[in-house]
Design an enzyme around this catalytic site. Sequence first.
Site, PDB file in Angstrom:
ATOM      1  N   THR A  80      26.734  27.178-104.305  1.00  0.00           N
ATOM      2  CA  THR A  80      28.156  26.819-104.369  1.00  0.00           C
ATOM      3  C   THR A  80      28.960  28.091-104.089  1.00  0.00           C
ATOM      4  OG1 THR A  80      28.075  27.084-106.780  1.00  0.00           O
ATOM      5  CG2 THR A  80      27.909  24.843-105.941  1.00  0.00           C
ATOM      6  N   SER A 108      24.994  30.964-102.133  1.00  0.00           N
ATOM      7  CA  SER A 108      25.791  30.399-101.038  1.00  0.00           C
ATOM      8  C   SER A 108      26.145  31.460 -99.998  1.00  0.00           C
ATOM      9  CB  SER A 108      27.084  29.815-101.610  1.00  0.00           C
ATOM     10  OG  SER A 108      28.045  29.616-100.583  1.00  0.00           O
ATOM     11  N   GLN A 129      21.315  30.317 -98.869  1.00  0.00           N
ATOM     12  CA  GLN A 129      21.860  29.206 -98.070  1.00  0.00           C
ATOM     13  C   GLN A 129      22.694  29.772 -96.930  1.00  0.00           C
ATOM     14  OE1 GLN A 129      25.540  28.138 -98.587  1.00  0.00           O
ATOM     15  NE2 GLN A 129      25.288  26.949 -96.708  1.00  0.00           N
ATOM     16  N   ILE A 130      22.578  29.159 -95.755  1.00  0.00           N
ATOM     17  CA  ILE A 130      23.420  29.632 -94.645  1.00  0.00           C
ATOM     18  C   ILE A 130      24.171  28.489 -93.968  1.00  0.00           C
ATOM     19  CG2 ILE A 130      22.028  31.688 -94.131  1.00  0.00           C
ATOM     20  CD1 ILE A 130      20.897  30.168 -91.707  1.00  0.00           C
ATOM     21  N   TYR A 131      25.334  28.874 -93.474  1.00  0.00           N
ATOM     22  CA  TYR A 131      26.067  28.081 -92.494  1.00  0.00           C
ATOM     23  C   TYR A 131      25.921  28.830 -91.185  1.00  0.00           C
ATOM     24  CZ  TYR A 131      28.551  25.433 -96.144  1.00  0.00           C
ATOM     25  OH  TYR A 131      28.880  24.611 -97.188  1.00  0.00           O
ATOM     26  N   THR A 157      22.332  24.499 -94.363  1.00  0.00           N
ATOM     27  CA  THR A 157      23.172  23.334 -94.681  1.00  0.00           C
ATOM     28  C   THR A 157      23.609  22.679 -93.380  1.00  0.00           C
ATOM     29  OG1 THR A 157      23.860  24.332 -96.734  1.00  0.00           O
ATOM     30  CG2 THR A 157      25.277  22.584 -95.881  1.00  0.00           C
ATOM     31  N   LYS A 229      19.383  21.225 -95.807  1.00  0.00           N
ATOM     32  CA  LYS A 229      20.147  20.617 -96.902  1.00  0.00           C
ATOM     33  C   LYS A 229      21.238  19.736 -96.328  1.00  0.00           C
ATOM     34  CE  LYS A 229      23.169  21.967-100.787  1.00  0.00           C
ATOM     35  NZ  LYS A 229      24.546  21.816-100.300  1.00  0.00           N
ATOM     36  N   HIS A 253      26.463  16.949-100.188  1.00  0.00           N
ATOM     37  CA  HIS A 253      27.338  18.094-100.408  1.00  0.00           C
ATOM     38  C   HIS A 253      28.247  17.855-101.612  1.00  0.00           C
ATOM     39  CE1 HIS A 253      28.639  21.751 -97.944  1.00  0.00           C
ATOM     40  NE2 HIS A 253      29.420  21.818 -99.011  1.00  0.00           N
ATOM     41  N   ARG A 256      31.693  16.156-100.958  1.00  0.00           N
ATOM     42  CA  ARG A 256      32.832  16.943-100.469  1.00  0.00           C
ATOM     43  C   ARG A 256      33.000  16.829 -98.959  1.00  0.00           C
ATOM     44  NH1 ARG A 256      34.055  20.807-104.319  1.00  0.00           N
ATOM     45  NH2 ARG A 256      34.449  22.600-102.988  1.00  0.00           N
ATOM     46  N   ASP A 284      20.261  16.758-104.616  1.00  0.00           N
ATOM     47  CA  ASP A 284      21.362  17.140-105.502  1.00  0.00           C
ATOM     48  C   ASP A 284      22.489  16.137-105.387  1.00  0.00           C
ATOM     49  OD1 ASP A 284      23.095  17.810-103.358  1.00  0.00           O
ATOM     50  OD2 ASP A 284      22.661  19.947-103.509  1.00  0.00           O
ATOM     51  N   GLY A 286      25.488  14.816-108.524  1.00  0.00           N
ATOM     52  CA  GLY A 286      25.710  13.963-109.687  1.00  0.00           C
ATOM     53  C   GLY A 286      24.709  14.136-110.814  1.00  0.00           C
ATOM     54  N   ARG A 288      23.700  15.227-114.100  1.00  0.00           N
ATOM     55  CA  ARG A 288      24.459  15.696-115.267  1.00  0.00           C
ATOM     56  C   ARG A 288      23.679  15.575-116.572  1.00  0.00           C
ATOM     57  NH1 ARG A 288      26.559  17.144-111.410  1.00  0.00           N
ATOM     58  NH2 ARG A 288      28.653  16.756-110.630  1.00  0.00           N
ATOM     59  N   ARG A 308      28.213  21.475-109.656  1.00  0.00           N
ATOM     60  CA  ARG A 308      29.423  21.728-110.448  1.00  0.00           C
ATOM     61  C   ARG A 308      29.182  22.157-111.890  1.00  0.00           C
ATOM     62  NH1 ARG A 308      30.470  17.634-106.970  1.00  0.00           N
ATOM     63  NH2 ARG A 308      32.267  17.814-105.578  1.00  0.00           N
TER      64      ARG A 308
HETATM   65  C1  LIG Z   1      32.795  24.405-105.440  1.00  0.00           C
HETATM   66  C2  LIG Z   1      31.620  24.011-104.586  1.00  0.00           C
HETATM   67  C3  LIG Z   1      31.237  24.841-103.550  1.00  0.00           C
HETATM   68  C4  LIG Z   1      30.148  24.516-102.759  1.00  0.00           C
HETATM   69  N1  LIG Z   1      29.766  25.380-101.799  1.00  0.00           N
HETATM   70  C5  LIG Z   1      28.663  25.109-101.063  1.00  0.00           C
HETATM   71  C6  LIG Z   1      28.188  26.046-100.133  1.00  0.00           C
HETATM   72  O1  LIG Z   1      28.742  27.124 -99.973  1.00  0.00           O
HETATM   73  N2  LIG Z   1      27.108  25.702 -99.414  1.00  0.00           N
HETATM   74  C7  LIG Z   1      26.443  24.514 -99.567  1.00  0.00           C
HETATM   75  O2  LIG Z   1      25.452  24.267 -98.890  1.00  0.00           O
HETATM   76  N3  LIG Z   1      26.861  23.623-100.475  1.00  0.00           N
HETATM   77  C8  LIG Z   1      27.946  23.895-101.230  1.00  0.00           C
HETATM   78  N4  LIG Z   1      28.350  22.992-102.174  1.00  0.00           N
HETATM   79  C9  LIG Z   1      27.538  21.776-102.417  1.00  0.00           C
HETATM   80  C10 LIG Z   1      26.446  22.037-103.457  1.00  0.00           C
HETATM   81  O3  LIG Z   1      25.424  22.857-102.942  1.00  0.00           O
HETATM   82  C11 LIG Z   1      25.756  20.755-103.915  1.00  0.00           C
HETATM   83  O4  LIG Z   1      25.310  20.033-102.794  1.00  0.00           O
HETATM   84  C12 LIG Z   1      26.651  19.853-104.767  1.00  0.00           C
HETATM   85  O5  LIG Z   1      27.557  20.599-105.549  1.00  0.00           O
HETATM   86  C13 LIG Z   1      25.766  19.000-105.666  1.00  0.00           C
HETATM   87  O6  LIG Z   1      26.507  18.082-106.358  1.00  0.00           O
HETATM   88  P1  LIG Z   1      27.014  18.260-107.882  1.00  0.00           P
HETATM   89  O7  LIG Z   1      28.147  19.223-107.832  1.00  0.00           O
HETATM   90  O8  LIG Z   1      27.437  16.869-108.223  1.00  0.00           O
HETATM   91  O9  LIG Z   1      25.845  18.754-108.706  1.00  0.00           O
HETATM   92  C14 LIG Z   1      29.443  23.297-102.986  1.00  0.00           C
HETATM   93  C15 LIG Z   1      29.831  22.461-104.024  1.00  0.00           C
HETATM   94  C16 LIG Z   1      30.896  22.803-104.833  1.00  0.00           C
HETATM   95  C17 LIG Z   1      31.269  21.909-105.971  1.00  0.00           C
HETATM   96  C1  LIG Z   2      34.720  26.868 -96.874  1.00  0.00           C
HETATM   97  C2  LIG Z   2      33.528  26.191 -97.460  1.00  0.00           C
HETATM   98  C3  LIG Z   2      33.396  26.467 -98.909  1.00  0.00           C
HETATM   99  C4  LIG Z   2      32.047  26.180 -99.473  1.00  0.00           C
HETATM  100  C5  LIG Z   2      31.627  24.753 -99.393  1.00  0.00           C
HETATM  101  O1  LIG Z   2      30.687  24.431 -98.737  1.00  0.00           O
HETATM  102  C6  LIG Z   2      32.313  23.732-100.143  1.00  0.00           C
HETATM  103  O2  LIG Z   2      33.387  23.980-100.667  1.00  0.00           O
HETATM  104  O3  LIG Z   2      31.803  22.623-100.225  1.00  0.00           O
END
Ligand SMILES: Cc1cc2nc3c(=O)[nH]c(=O)nc-3n(C[C@H](O)[C@H](O)[C@H](O)COP(=O)(O)O)c2cc1C
Ligand SMILES: CCCCC(=O)C(=O)O
Length: 364
Positions: A80, A108, A129-131, A157, A229, A253, A256, A284, A286, A288, A308
């Site tokens: 994250t 991240s 993890q990479i973008y 990702t 991922k 994700h 998101r 991943d 949800g 909790r 989260r």
């Molecule tokens: C604030 C935030 C930032 C995240 N940033 C990334 C990221 O940089 N790279 C990525 O692959 N996933 C990112 N994710 C997704 C998480 O790796 C993961 O897939 C997701 O949070 C899992 O769901 P959960 O929050 O319900 O546990 C992010 C999620 C959140 C909430």
């Molecule tokens: C700019 C991307 C921020 C990280 C991310 O992957 C996310 O917020 O879900």
Amino acid sequence: MAEEIVNVNEFEEIARRVLPKAFYDFIAGGAEDKHTLKENVEAFRRMTIRPRVLVDVSRINMSTTILGYNVSSPLMLAPTGMHQLAHPEGEVATARAAAASKVIMVLSYMSTCTVEEVASCCDAIRFYQIYIYKRRDIATLLVQRAESCGYKAIVLTVDTPRLGRREADMKNKMTLPQLRNFEGLLSMKVASDKEANVKAFTDETFDASLNWKDISWLRSITKLPILVKGILTAEDAIKALEASIDGIIVSNHGARQLDYSPATISVLEEIVHAVKGAVPVFMDGGVRRGTDIFKALALGAQAVLIGRPVIYGLAARGEGGVRTVIEMLKNELELTMALSGCPAVKDITRHHVTTERDRLQSKI
Ligand SMILES: Cc1cc2nc3c(=O)[nH]c(=O)nc-3n(C[C@H](O)[C@H](O)[C@H](O)COP(=O)(O)O)c2cc1C
Ligand SMILES: CCCCC(=O)C(=O)O
């Protein structure tokens, strides 16, 4: 005296109270109608557990291996972005908590602490993890840096060719800080905007042309195992196997990106069936409760990733908060295993759960 917290969900409310609104909304938020955001959690609730009794559960062993690494339990910290939005110690605090609890942390690409700082702060087993940005040279450099300071796998990702529509961030004019990993390589400011608006930055910077052929390019720049991922269909799981990847993370994700994508727990089994044990499958979204971890394992996941709740724990109580989140989930899983008659992770089978689909099929 610190308020007594009894489950990981309670950290969210504390995080909401202590964080600036824009940061909390960014972390908690999902895409558009947030349908998938609710579904990720709700779909777990529609599954039930089939406990077996009179099994000797006087000892419960949650330990397992992930890509050959011994870990204390089948959970990892999801990648994250920007942990310093939650706490000044950022990813360093998160890594220390992972090390203390002997679980794997996935750092991240959008981290606020550098790959080197996170590597040198403790002995946590770390994946990176990479973008892929249009500037591929940046990924090449970062992967080399991660490899040389001991990260054990690359997590690519694949669900973010562009950023999902997160309306709270639009309203809050959420901006990105300059990420220190990219200092001297890339400015977070975007040409189209005076500020580092999250969506404008992502849409301008991320390489939307990324496709299956690029996995061989990624192979050519690293010796590390590669996990993808963001897989949500059996078709793509098969493509991932054809591309010789080393593991799959079933993920939307954290809801998101594409709203109305399925709850991850609802597609896990389809992907596990397609993969037929060729590579490990993780999930991943949800998770909790310990019961959620148990359900994912019963459907064939080797481990789950937690997003989260980790950031909420970090926001509320720093490193100790993350440790509490991990320990609470581990304790709940241990209890679930005891009450279901599963003394070890390998004892958790498909027969230990009933899914929504099972119930529908039994009515036909
Ligand atoms: C604030 C935030 C930032 C995240 N940033 C990334 C990221 O940089 N790279 C990525 O692959 N996933 C990112 N994710 C997704 C998480 O790796 C993961 O897939 C997701 O949070 C899992 O769901 P959960 O929050 O319900 O546990 C992010 C999620 C959140 C909430
Ligand atoms: C700019 C991307 C921020 C990280 C991310 O992957 C996310 O917020 O879900």
